[in-house]
Scaffold this motif. Structure first.
Motif, PDB file in Angstrom:
ATOM      1  N   THR A 266      -1.833  -2.261  -3.151  1.00 49.95           N
ATOM      2  CA  THR A 266      -2.228  -1.384  -2.379  1.00 49.95           C
ATOM      3  C   THR A 266      -2.650  -0.250  -3.152  1.00 49.95           C
ATOM      4  O   THR A 266      -2.263   0.265  -3.810  1.00 49.95           O
ATOM      5  CB  THR A 266      -1.461  -1.329  -1.976  1.00 49.95           C
ATOM      6  N   THR A 267      -3.408   0.256  -2.145  1.00 51.73           N
ATOM      7  CA  THR A 267      -4.158   1.679  -2.388  1.00 51.73           C
ATOM      8  C   THR A 267      -3.701   2.708  -1.061  1.00 51.73           C
ATOM      9  O   THR A 267      -3.148   2.129  -0.076  1.00 51.73           O
ATOM     10  CB  THR A 267      -5.248   2.586  -2.613  1.00 51.73           C
ATOM     11  N   LYS A 268      -3.575   4.200  -1.882  1.00 51.27           N
ATOM     12  CA  LYS A 268      -2.775   5.122  -0.844  1.00 51.27           C
ATOM     13  C   LYS A 268      -3.615   4.594   0.370  1.00 51.27           C
ATOM     14  O   LYS A 268      -3.180   5.249   1.577  1.00 51.27           O
ATOM     15  CB  LYS A 268      -2.601   6.274  -1.644  1.00 51.27           C
ATOM     16  N   GLU A 269      -4.911   4.935   0.302  1.00 59.67           N
ATOM     17  CA  GLU A 269      -5.897   5.243   1.770  1.00 59.67           C
ATOM     18  C   GLU A 269      -5.859   3.533   2.371  1.00 59.67           C
ATOM     19  O   GLU A 269      -5.474   3.642   3.868  1.00 59.67           O
ATOM     20  CB  GLU A 269      -7.525   5.187   1.233  1.00 59.67           C
ATOM     21  N   GLN A 270      -4.808   2.579   1.946  1.00 57.88           N
ATOM     22  CA  GLN A 270      -5.030   1.721   2.756  1.00 57.88           C
ATOM     23  C   GLN A 270      -3.468   1.190   3.902  1.00 57.88           C
ATOM     24  O   GLN A 270      -3.018   1.349   4.773  1.00 57.88           O
ATOM     25  CB  GLN A 270      -4.550   0.363   1.574  1.00 57.88           C
ATOM     26  N   LEU A 271      -2.190   2.155   2.681  1.00 55.37           N
ATOM     27  CA  LEU A 271      -1.313   2.641   3.242  1.00 55.37           C
ATOM     28  C   LEU A 271      -1.081   3.215   3.937  1.00 55.37           C
ATOM     29  O   LEU A 271      -0.275   3.286   5.036  1.00 55.37           O
ATOM     30  CB  LEU A 271      -0.013   2.533   1.638  1.00 55.37           C
ATOM     31  N   LEU A 272      -2.178   4.483   3.808  1.00 53.89           N
ATOM     32  CA  LEU A 272      -2.095   5.197   5.465  1.00 53.89           C
ATOM     33  C   LEU A 272      -2.938   5.803   6.210  1.00 53.89           C
ATOM     34  O   LEU A 272      -2.587   6.087   7.537  1.00 53.89           O
ATOM     35  CB  LEU A 272      -1.587   6.878   4.160  1.00 53.89           C
ATOM     36  N   SER A 273      -3.625   4.056   5.710  1.00 48.76           N
ATOM     37  CA  SER A 273      -4.367   4.083   7.125  1.00 48.76           C
ATOM     38  C   SER A 273      -4.135   4.212   8.716  1.00 48.76           C
ATOM     39  O   SER A 273      -2.757   3.322   8.690  1.00 48.76           O
ATOM     40  CB  SER A 273      -5.633   3.070   6.837  1.00 48.76           C
ATOM     41  N   PRO A 274      -4.790   4.782   9.695  1.00 48.56           N
ATOM     42  CA  PRO A 274      -4.226   4.645  10.642  1.00 48.56           C
ATOM     43  C   PRO A 274      -4.173   2.942  11.698  1.00 48.56           C
ATOM     44  O   PRO A 274      -3.378   2.442  11.895  1.00 48.56           O
ATOM     45  CB  PRO A 274      -4.722   5.154  11.851  1.00 48.56           C
ATOM     46  N   ASP A 275      -5.156   2.542  11.064  1.00 47.64           N
ATOM     47  CA  ASP A 275      -5.086   1.018  10.788  1.00 47.64           C
ATOM     48  C   ASP A 275      -4.085   0.177  10.358  1.00 47.64           C
ATOM     49  O   ASP A 275      -3.944  -1.254  10.464  1.00 47.64           O
ATOM     50  CB  ASP A 275      -6.488   0.301  10.168  1.00 47.64           C
ATOM     51  N   ASN A 276      -3.291   0.509   9.389  1.00 48.86           N
ATOM     52  CA  ASN A 276      -2.444  -0.649   9.034  1.00 48.86           C
ATOM     53  C   ASN A 276      -0.819  -0.494   9.344  1.00 48.86           C
ATOM     54  O   ASN A 276      -0.577   0.208   9.673  1.00 48.86           O
ATOM     55  CB  ASN A 276      -1.685   0.399   7.722  1.00 48.86           C
ATOM     56  N   ARG A 277      -1.048  -1.609  10.074  1.00 48.97           N
ATOM     57  CA  ARG A 277       0.321  -1.936  10.998  1.00 48.97           C
ATOM     58  C   ARG A 277       1.562  -2.263   9.440  1.00 48.97           C
ATOM     59  O   ARG A 277       2.863  -2.625  10.551  1.00 48.97           O
ATOM     60  CB  ARG A 277       0.375  -3.482  11.446  1.00 48.97           C
ATOM     61  N   ILE A 278       1.508  -2.248   9.097  1.00 48.52           N
ATOM     62  CA  ILE A 278       2.601  -2.763   7.423  1.00 48.52           C
ATOM     63  C   ILE A 278       3.077  -1.228   6.596  1.00 48.52           C
ATOM     64  O   ILE A 278       2.729  -1.552   6.206  1.00 48.52           O
ATOM     65  CB  ILE A 278       2.101  -4.408   6.624  1.00 48.52           C
ATOM     66  N   ARG A 279       4.179  -0.438   7.431  1.00 45.78           N
ATOM     67  CA  ARG A 279       3.940   0.785   6.570  1.00 45.78           C
ATOM     68  C   ARG A 279       5.802   0.212   6.428  1.00 45.78           C
ATOM     69  O   ARG A 279       6.850  -0.326   6.315  1.00 45.78           O
ATOM     70  CB  ARG A 279       4.400   1.369   8.252  1.00 45.78           C
ATOM     71  N   SER A 280       5.643   0.769   4.920  1.00 43.89           N
ATOM     72  CA  SER A 280       6.436   0.540   4.136  1.00 43.89           C
ATOM     73  C   SER A 280       7.863   1.935   4.414  1.00 43.89           C
ATOM     74  O   SER A 280       7.504   2.634   4.755  1.00 43.89           O
ATOM     75  CB  SER A 280       6.761   0.415   2.653  1.00 43.89           C
ATOM     76  N   THR A 281       9.157   2.015   3.955  1.00 40.24           N
ATOM     77  CA  THR A 281       9.466   2.466   3.922  1.00 40.24           C
ATOM     78  C   THR A 281       8.996   3.902   3.465  1.00 40.24           C
ATOM     79  O   THR A 281       9.621   5.447   4.040  1.00 40.24           O
ATOM     80  CB  THR A 281      11.689   1.955   3.815  1.00 40.24           C
ATOM     81  N   TYR A 282       9.065   3.929   1.851  1.00 43.30           N
ATOM     82  CA  TYR A 282       8.856   4.551   1.195  1.00 43.30           C
ATOM     83  C   TYR A 282       7.722   4.572   0.332  1.00 43.30           C
ATOM     84  O   TYR A 282       7.207   3.019   0.814  1.00 43.30           O
ATOM     85  CB  TYR A 282       9.703   4.554   0.097  1.00 43.30           C
ATOM     86  N   TYR A 283       6.759   4.726  -0.639  1.00 42.15           N
ATOM     87  CA  TYR A 283       6.214   4.862  -1.099  1.00 42.15           C
ATOM     88  C   TYR A 283       6.205   6.063  -2.270  1.00 42.15           C
ATOM     89  O   TYR A 283       6.716   6.376  -2.397  1.00 42.15           O
ATOM     90  CB  TYR A 283       4.485   4.802  -0.964  1.00 42.15           C
ATOM     91  N   MET A 284       5.884   5.866  -4.009  1.00 44.67           N
ATOM     92  CA  MET A 284       5.966   6.251  -4.648  1.00 44.67           C
ATOM     93  C   MET A 284       4.101   5.646  -5.586  1.00 44.67           C
ATOM     94  O   MET A 284       4.179   4.448  -5.843  1.00 44.67           O
ATOM     95  CB  MET A 284       7.034   6.576  -5.685  1.00 44.67           C
ATOM     96  N   ASP A 285       4.354   6.861  -6.938  1.00 50.57           N
ATOM     97  CA  ASP A 285       3.058   6.185  -7.704  1.00 50.57           C
ATOM     98  C   ASP A 285       2.899   5.141  -8.791  1.00 50.57           C
ATOM     99  O   ASP A 285       2.335   3.981  -8.138  1.00 50.57           O
ATOM    100  CB  ASP A 285       2.216   7.431  -8.675  1.00 50.57           C
ATOM    101  N   SER A 286       4.369   4.755  -9.135  1.00 48.40           N
ATOM    102  CA  SER A 286       4.761   4.018  -9.944  1.00 48.40           C
ATOM    103  C   SER A 286       5.949   3.919  -9.837  1.00 48.40           C
ATOM    104  O   SER A 286       7.131   4.909 -10.344  1.00 48.40           O
ATOM    105  CB  SER A 286       3.842   4.406 -11.361  1.00 48.40           C
ATOM    106  N   PHE A 287       7.021   2.369  -9.855  1.00 47.26           N
ATOM    107  CA  PHE A 287       7.859   2.311  -9.908  1.00 47.26           C
ATOM    108  C   PHE A 287       8.926   2.937 -11.440  1.00 47.26           C
ATOM    109  O   PHE A 287       9.859   3.213 -11.742  1.00 47.26           O
ATOM    110  CB  PHE A 287       8.452   0.617 -10.097  1.00 47.26           C
TER     111      PHE A 287
END
Ligand SMILES: O=C(O)[C@H](O)[C@H](O)COP(=O)(O)O
Ligand SMILES: [Mg+2]
Length: 292
Positions: A266-287
């Motif tokens: 997953t890229t940041k653009e995909q995650l934040l896209s208004p079209d994305n219906r699968i929203r995680s609680t959090y996100y970060m660059d790397s574990f």
């Protein structure tokens, strides 16, 4: 509301919020044979804080005990009981849900992980890496012993394997069609390669039907197995993954919070896209950033 864990304070508050962490592997802890900076240190940090850790991978190429060697190679502490893979879930499903008959065997398109986990449940199999070098186009003889075809990620797939799987699924009445997971791609060598979902697609097209069962994330089989064995509190549990339609959906379906990392699919653009219906609680660059 999707929260970005950008500061050290954010990351410390996140860790303190949960007692249990479920980790995806490909794209979170490693990419092929390379781990990400800070992953081993971040895992050690969680262990030192007394957190429970589970590994939940859709990768069916290795058995759980083989995965232990991979963890060890990256300096990641792991116990067999903490490792759940789609091959392990598939073997358990055949054994305990389907009550797979002893006089039947499984034809595999996939790697030794599937064969080994089936064997651990006392289930006979054929194909898999044994058929890796087949290049002939001879007719496929009947084999009425085959009661199921299991397909997973197979980096040595060939036309003969597909021909055998198709023959058994169309000739043997009641032959189960099972796919370990449907990840269409997976990260390695700094790029993306066809995943288990892409390996199964030709048989789905040829049969004109979908699998009878898919055991990997987002299906809940592995989460149910973890609950059955560990009695963890879902409210104090977080799933950490790199793929929205498997890892994050798995957490959402299971009623647990999720953290999406950007080191895999997953890229940041995909995650934040208004079209994305699968929203995680959090996100970060790397574990690995938890070690910073
Ligand atoms: O089958 C696949 O495509 C790969 O095994 C995929 O990467 C799943 O591995 P995970 O990210 O669940 O560890
Ligand atoms: Mg992954």
């Amino acid at each position: 509301m999707l929260q970005y864990l950008s500061t050290k304070e954010d990351r410390e508050a996140f860790i303190d919020k949960y007692d249990n962490f479920l980790f995806d592997c490909d794209g979170v802890l490693w990419e092929g044979t390379n781990t990400f900076d800070g992953v081993a240190e971040s895992m050690t940090l969680l262990r030192e804080k007394g957190k429970r850790v589970f590994f939940v991978t859709n990768n069916s190429t290795k058995s759980r005990s083989s995965f232990l060697k991979k963890f060890e190679g990256f300096g990641i502490k792991a116990e067999l009981e903490e490792v759940f893979s789609s091959a392990f879930a598939t073997a358990a499903y055949l054994k305990h849900v389907l009550q797979f008959p002893e006089d039947k065997k499984v034809y595999i398109i996939g790697m030794d992980g599937i064969k080994d986990e089936l064997a651990a449940e006392g289930i006979r199999s054929c194909g898999g890496e044994e058929d890796a070098g087949l290049t002939d186009n001879d007719s496929v003889p009947d084999d009425k012993e085959v009661g199921a075809v299991v397909i997973g990620l197979d980096t040595k797939v060939n036309y003969k394997k597909y021909s055998k799987a198709f023959a058994y699924l169309t000739r043997n009445p009641g032959c189960y069609f099972i796919v370990t997971n449907e990840d269409t791609t997976f990260p390695q060598h700094g790029s993306f390669y066809p995943g288990a979902g892409a390996i199964a697609a030709p048989i789905i097209a040829a049969l004109g039907r979908h699998p009878d069962a898919v055991l990997g994330k987002p299906a809940q089989n592995m989460l149910e197995a973890i609950y059955a064995e560990s009695h963890i509190d879902p409210k104090k549990t977080c799933m950490i993954g790199d793929r929205l339609d498997t890892d994050i959906e798995f957490g959402m379906n299971g009623g647990i919070d999720t953290l999406c990392v950007l080191t895999g699919i997953t890229t940041k653009e995909q995650l934040l896209s208004p079209d994305n219906r699968i929203r995680s609680t959090y996100y970060m660059d790397s574990f690995g950033d938890f070690s910073k």
